[in-house]
Design a protein around this motif. Structure first.
Motif, PDB file in Angstrom:
ATOM      1  N   ASN A   1      82.056  50.234 115.254  1.00 30.80           N
ATOM      2  CA  ASN A   1      83.107  50.046 114.252  1.00 30.80           C
ATOM      3  C   ASN A   1      82.975  48.724 113.518  1.00 30.80           C
ATOM      4  O   ASN A   1      83.459  48.584 112.389  1.00 30.80           O
ATOM      5  CB  ASN A   1      84.484  50.136 114.908  1.00 30.80           C
TER       6      ASN A   1
ATOM      7  N   LEU B   1      83.403  49.786 119.851  1.00 31.39           N
ATOM      8  CA  LEU B   1      83.847  48.688 118.991  1.00 31.39           C
ATOM      9  C   LEU B   1      82.678  48.132 118.180  1.00 31.39           C
ATOM     10  O   LEU B   1      82.819  47.871 116.974  1.00 31.39           O
ATOM     11  CB  LEU B   1      84.471  47.577 119.832  1.00 31.39           C
TER      12      LEU B   1
ATOM     13  N   LEU C   1      90.742  52.147 118.073  1.00 27.36           N
ATOM     14  CA  LEU C   1      89.859  52.809 119.028  1.00 27.36           C
ATOM     15  C   LEU C   1      90.691  53.752 119.892  1.00 27.36           C
ATOM     16  O   LEU C   1      91.685  53.337 120.500  1.00 27.36           O
ATOM     17  CB  LEU C   1      89.154  51.782 119.922  1.00 27.36           C
TER      18      LEU C   1
ATOM     19  N   ASN D   1      86.009  59.138 119.047  1.00 27.97           N
ATOM     20  CA  ASN D   1      86.087  58.120 117.995  1.00 27.97           C
ATOM     21  C   ASN D   1      85.123  58.381 116.844  1.00 27.97           C
ATOM     22  O   ASN D   1      85.009  57.557 115.926  1.00 27.97           O
ATOM     23  CB  ASN D   1      85.825  56.742 118.601  1.00 27.97           C
TER      24      ASN D   1
END
Length: 259
Positions: A151, A148, A102, A177
């Protein structure tokens, strides 16, 4: 604004400042110091009075560029939790073996990956979030937990905060990101639509208690709440809830609640 700092006062400082003000500690050959940063002088004056009354010694004010405020924390990549790395700058990191990287610069919004409450939230997200779930990051700060979640395979991710600066930073970090998450201003659930499999919220205990009054309306059947930012002395505020898992790291609690 800088204060001389005694590590024995860490708990007190966190209790006074966490979730409300941007601050960090600096260790140098001249001793340990606490730095509180803000672009608003009136806010710093208020914090100065509060910390002096709490027993800290005021050193002085220092004007600095925004990009320098957090340079003393960390610039190199570090592993926030097992398998999840934070890259504060633009390093080239090999993402082999399922490693998640990240890109979260050290900045003005809370959520750099260094704090225990963020780490515990991330650990619970990794444990409970399954691909295809919808997730809400309530009080998103830098957006680190929402990023997160994406992801980890989340479908819809909404990240909200009542601080316009945090919303701006979280949007920038989402772009940095390359993740598609919805970032917007909201005072708790005031600007939130839909229901979620997981709501993660890393803010102070009293606000979490207020949030829980309405949380059921935004959770799907069997949905979970991941709550962090709860200092140990405030843990009993959650005794009446269905806590299915609890984690303690230093003076902080994180809870998984089903309602």
């Amino acid at each position: 604004m800088v204060f001389s700092f005694d590590e024995t006062k860490s708990d007190l400082v966190d209790d006074l400042l966490y979730g409300e003000y941007n601050y960090y500690t600096i260790n140098s050959s001249e001793g340990s110091f606490l730095a509180v940063v803000s672009p608003y002088p009136d806010e710093l004056d208020k914090v100065k009075v509060m910390l002096v009354e709490a027993g800290l010694s005021f050193v002085g004010y220092r004007e600095t560029k925004q990009e320098d405020w957090f340079k003393n924390i960390i610039t190199e990549p570090f592993e926030m939790i097992e398998g999840v790395w934070i890259d504060p700058l633009d390093h080239k990191i090999n993402e082999e073996d399922g490693k998640i990287v990240l890109k979260i610069p050290q900045g003005l919004a809370f959520g750099t990956g260094l704090h225990q409450t963020t780490k515990m939230s991330a650990m619970y997200l990794r444990k409970y979030l399954r691909p295809g779930m919808d997730a809400l990051d309530l009080g998103c700060g830098s957006g680190i937990l929402g990023i997160l979640a994406k992801n980890l395979g989340a479908n819809r991710v909404v990240a909200v905060d009542n601080d316009p600066l945090a919303v701006e930073v979280a949007r920038e970090n989402a772009l940095r990101n390359n993740v598609n998450i919805e970032v917007k201003w909201s005072d708790l659930f005031s600007n939130v639509d839909g229901k979620f499999d997981i709501i993660v919220s890393n803010i102070i205990a009293e606000i979490l208690v207020e949030m829980l009054k309405s949380a059921r309306n935004y959770l799907k059947d069997d949905g979970l709440l991941i709550l962090s930012g709860i200092i140990i002395q405030k843990a009993d505020l959650f005794n009446d809830y269905n806590v299915i898992e609890k984690m303690v790291m230093d003076e902080w609690n994180a809870l998984v609640i089903r309602i």
